[in-house]
Design a protein around this motif. Structure first.
Motif, short mmCIF file in Angstrom:
data_model
loop_
_atom_site.label_atom_id
_atom_site.label_comp_id
_atom_site.label_asym_id
_atom_site.label_seq_id
_atom_site.Cartn_x
_atom_site.Cartn_y
_atom_site.Cartn_z
N THR A 147 41.99 49.30 45.97
CA THR A 147 42.08 47.90 45.55
C THR A 147 43.13 47.76 44.45
O THR A 147 43.22 48.59 43.57
CB THR A 147 40.70 47.44 45.02
N GLY A 148 43.91 46.70 44.53
CA GLY A 148 44.87 46.38 43.47
C GLY A 148 46.19 47.11 43.55
O GLY A 148 46.98 47.08 42.61
N VAL A 202 44.77 45.68 57.28
CA VAL A 202 44.77 46.07 55.87
C VAL A 202 43.39 46.59 55.53
O VAL A 202 42.39 45.87 55.66
CB VAL A 202 45.14 44.89 54.95
N LEU A 203 43.32 47.85 55.09
CA LEU A 203 42.05 48.53 54.80
C LEU A 203 42.07 49.15 53.42
O LEU A 203 43.13 49.54 52.94
CB LEU A 203 41.79 49.63 55.83
N ARG A 204 40.90 49.26 52.83
CA ARG A 204 40.79 49.99 51.56
C ARG A 204 40.47 51.44 51.82
O ARG A 204 39.86 51.83 52.75
CB ARG A 204 39.67 49.39 50.69
N ASP A 259 41.38 43.16 54.24
CA ASP A 259 40.01 43.63 53.96
C ASP A 259 39.21 43.79 55.24
O ASP A 259 38.02 43.46 55.30
CB ASP A 259 39.29 42.68 52.99
N LEU A 260 39.85 44.33 56.25
CA LEU A 260 39.22 44.50 57.55
C LEU A 260 38.04 45.46 57.50
O LEU A 260 37.07 45.31 58.24
CB LEU A 260 40.25 44.99 58.57
N THR A 291 52.30 42.89 49.60
CA THR A 291 53.32 43.47 50.47
C THR A 291 53.29 42.82 51.84
O THR A 291 54.34 42.45 52.39
CB THR A 291 53.12 45.00 50.59
N LEU A 292 52.09 42.65 52.37
CA LEU A 292 51.96 42.01 53.68
C LEU A 292 52.46 40.57 53.65
O LEU A 292 53.18 40.13 54.55
CB LEU A 292 50.51 42.06 54.16
#
Length: 178
Positions: free
Chosen positions: A58-59, A176-178, A142-143, A65-66
């Motif tokens: 995160t952060g 987009v994943l963490r 945040d998928l 960027t996306l």
């Protein structure tokens, strides 16, 4: 105390979620890598795009960027070459696959969604994209939160819709994943 004494004239805008700075320091290489991954889309061959995956803690600037890449792609593609819409969905906020497919339908053509399943809505969205000869660059931010709650149904729907109806790829996802 008036706000103009605390903030510069455009200062409040820069604190907003939608604000995107003109440059992203230390993210130039990631922006270029993502643009390279989406190059087939710019050339008019979206079916050869392998959906990129952005991951990290995160952060670290994944969403910024996306958002930067999506705006650059929109500028880079001449409208007579390929008609492209963009949508960035925060899967933590939208919360459900059904809600995400509703957002897709609204972005494409404000299609009615009441009474339809998520698969039916996505099918209608693809049909509308085919009719209009348009494409959708879909950022799924945040998928991993959505996958924990519901599984990967949205990814299954996006991959199966093209197979089931012999559609050409009209929706190009970026994950987009963490």
């Amino acid at each position: 105390m008036p706000l103009h004494r605390i903030f510069k004239p455009d200062g409040l805008e820069k604190l907003g979620f939608e604000y995107l700075p003109p440059t992203l320091p230390h993210r130039e290489s990631q922006v270029n890598e993502l643009l390279n991954a989406l190059e087939p889309l710019v050339r008019g061959s979206p079916s050869s795009v392998i959906p990129p995956v952005l991951y990290g803690p995160t952060g670290t600037g994944k969403t910024s960027t996306l958002r930067k890449v999506m705006s650059l792609i929109k500028e880079k593609i001449p409208s007579e070459h390929i008609r492209l819409k963009t949508l960035l969905v925060n899967c933590s906020v939208s919360g459900r696959t059904f809600t995400i497919t509703q957002r897709i339908c609204e972005t494409i053509a404000d299609l009615p969604t009441r009474g339809y399943s998520d698969f039916e809505m996505l099918h209608r969205a693809y049909s509308e994209l085919e009719i209009r000869d348009e494409y959708l660059l879909l950022g799924l931010d945040d998928l991993d939160g959505l996958i924990k709650r519901e599984g990967a149904r949205i990814l299954l729907l996006l991959s199966r819709i093209e197979e089931s109806e012999s559609f050409t790829r009209r929706i190009v996802p970026i994950l987009v994943l963490r």
